[in-house]
Design a protein around this motif. Sequence first.
Motif, short mmCIF file in Angstrom:
data_model
loop_
_atom_site.label_atom_id
_atom_site.label_comp_id
_atom_site.label_asym_id
_atom_site.label_seq_id
_atom_site.Cartn_x
_atom_site.Cartn_y
_atom_site.Cartn_z
N ALA A 106 46.40 30.07 34.82
CA ALA A 106 44.94 30.00 34.68
C ALA A 106 44.39 28.77 35.40
O ALA A 106 45.03 27.72 35.44
CB ALA A 106 44.57 29.93 33.20
N MET A 107 43.20 28.94 35.93
CA MET A 107 42.50 27.85 36.59
C MET A 107 41.92 26.90 35.53
O MET A 107 41.67 27.32 34.40
CB MET A 107 41.37 28.38 37.48
CG MET A 107 41.83 29.27 38.65
SD MET A 107 42.75 28.36 39.91
CE MET A 107 44.43 28.64 39.38
N PRO A 108 41.68 25.65 35.90
CA PRO A 108 41.21 24.68 34.90
C PRO A 108 39.78 24.89 34.43
O PRO A 108 39.41 24.36 33.39
CB PRO A 108 41.35 23.33 35.63
CG PRO A 108 41.36 23.66 37.07
CD PRO A 108 41.95 25.03 37.19
N THR A 109 38.97 25.65 35.17
CA THR A 109 37.60 25.94 34.75
C THR A 109 37.31 27.42 34.91
O THR A 109 37.94 28.10 35.73
CB THR A 109 36.55 25.14 35.57
OG1 THR A 109 36.56 25.64 36.93
CG2 THR A 109 36.83 23.64 35.56
N SER A 110 36.34 27.91 34.16
CA SER A 110 35.97 29.33 34.28
C SER A 110 35.37 29.63 35.65
O SER A 110 35.56 30.73 36.18
CB SER A 110 35.01 29.73 33.16
OG SER A 110 33.85 28.94 33.21
N LYS A 111 34.69 28.66 36.25
CA LYS A 111 34.11 28.88 37.58
C LYS A 111 35.21 29.04 38.63
O LYS A 111 35.17 29.97 39.45
CB LYS A 111 33.16 27.74 37.95
CG LYS A 111 32.40 28.01 39.22
CD LYS A 111 31.32 26.98 39.48
CE LYS A 111 30.53 27.38 40.73
NZ LYS A 111 29.55 26.37 41.11
N GLU A 133 32.25 43.49 39.24
CA GLU A 133 33.11 42.38 39.63
C GLU A 133 32.34 41.34 40.43
O GLU A 133 32.50 40.13 40.23
CB GLU A 133 34.32 42.90 40.42
CG GLU A 133 35.27 43.70 39.54
CD GLU A 133 36.24 44.57 40.31
OE1 GLU A 133 37.31 44.86 39.73
OE2 GLU A 133 35.95 44.98 41.46
N VAL A 134 31.48 41.80 41.32
CA VAL A 134 30.63 40.88 42.09
C VAL A 134 29.68 40.15 41.14
O VAL A 134 29.49 38.94 41.24
CB VAL A 134 29.86 41.62 43.20
CG1 VAL A 134 28.82 40.71 43.85
CG2 VAL A 134 30.82 42.16 44.26
N GLN A 135 29.12 40.87 40.19
CA GLN A 135 28.20 40.25 39.23
C GLN A 135 28.90 39.18 38.40
O GLN A 135 28.32 38.12 38.12
CB GLN A 135 27.55 41.30 38.32
CG GLN A 135 26.42 40.76 37.47
CD GLN A 135 25.30 40.15 38.31
OE1 GLN A 135 24.77 40.78 39.21
NE2 GLN A 135 24.95 38.90 38.02
N SER A 136 30.13 39.41 38.03
CA SER A 136 30.90 38.39 37.30
C SER A 136 31.04 37.11 38.13
O SER A 136 30.96 36.00 37.60
CB SER A 136 32.30 38.91 36.94
OG SER A 136 32.22 39.88 35.95
N PHE A 137 31.25 37.28 39.41
CA PHE A 137 31.34 36.15 40.33
C PHE A 137 30.01 35.39 40.35
O PHE A 137 29.98 34.16 40.22
CB PHE A 137 31.72 36.68 41.72
CG PHE A 137 31.85 35.63 42.79
CD1 PHE A 137 32.89 34.71 42.76
CD2 PHE A 137 30.96 35.58 43.85
CE1 PHE A 137 33.04 33.75 43.77
CE2 PHE A 137 31.10 34.64 44.86
CZ PHE A 137 32.14 33.73 44.82
N ALA A 140 29.29 33.41 37.22
CA ALA A 140 30.06 32.16 37.13
C ALA A 140 29.37 31.01 37.87
O ALA A 140 29.81 29.86 37.76
CB ALA A 140 31.46 32.37 37.67
N GLY A 141 28.31 31.32 38.61
CA GLY A 141 27.59 30.27 39.31
C GLY A 141 27.68 30.33 40.82
O GLY A 141 27.19 29.44 41.52
N TYR A 142 28.28 31.38 41.32
CA TYR A 142 28.39 31.53 42.77
C TYR A 142 27.28 32.45 43.29
O TYR A 142 26.59 33.11 42.51
CB TYR A 142 29.77 32.09 43.15
CG TYR A 142 30.88 31.08 42.94
CD1 TYR A 142 31.03 30.01 43.79
CD2 TYR A 142 31.75 31.19 41.86
CE1 TYR A 142 32.04 29.07 43.60
CE2 TYR A 142 32.76 30.27 41.65
CZ TYR A 142 32.89 29.21 42.53
OH TYR A 142 33.89 28.29 42.32
#
Length: 179
Positions: A106-111, A133-137, A140-142
């Motif tokens: 796992a990455m250290p942050t959700s982003k 899936e794009v919406q989830s991205f 996350a702030g992107y």
Amino acid sequence: MNNLTVHTRESAPEQSKPLLDNSIKAFGSVPSLHGVMAESPEALEAYQLLHKLFQATSLDAEELTVVWQTINVEHGCHYCVPAHAAIAKMMKVDDALTAALRSRSAMPTSKLQALHDTTLLIVRNRGLISEAEVQSFYDAGYTQKQLLEIVLGVAQKIMSNYINHLADTPLDERFAAFL
């Protein structure tokens, strides 16, 4: 192994020599990958340009590392995984992030996790990812800009990963500590 030539500046085609000078200026010597690419000045120039453009994106050092290493690990690139671990170190990216990418943890942050997941989806599905899936991205702030920047990173890594597979590019001594 396909016995592709790993050129030095001296053995490279004339058109590649100024490009290898760029490599020497950036890295202190010619990385083996660039030596292989030097056989085709066009390939080396394209790779150098993609690298420069990807580094100029809106992604920070951690995010660049996430995109690069996600792709390198997914493609099983024996050369780029340690090379980009060394590059991450030079860019002052936390070793824990590099280790997590290499171990598929796992990455250290959700982003950063969203960036990693989206990069994997793009690579595995050849760009065919769902609206959700794009919406989830995006959630996350992107933005759309970063979505397109991932594709730029994929283009760069396809070149290097595939060429390394074809050439079985020998690992540079400076990257060996990052195996």
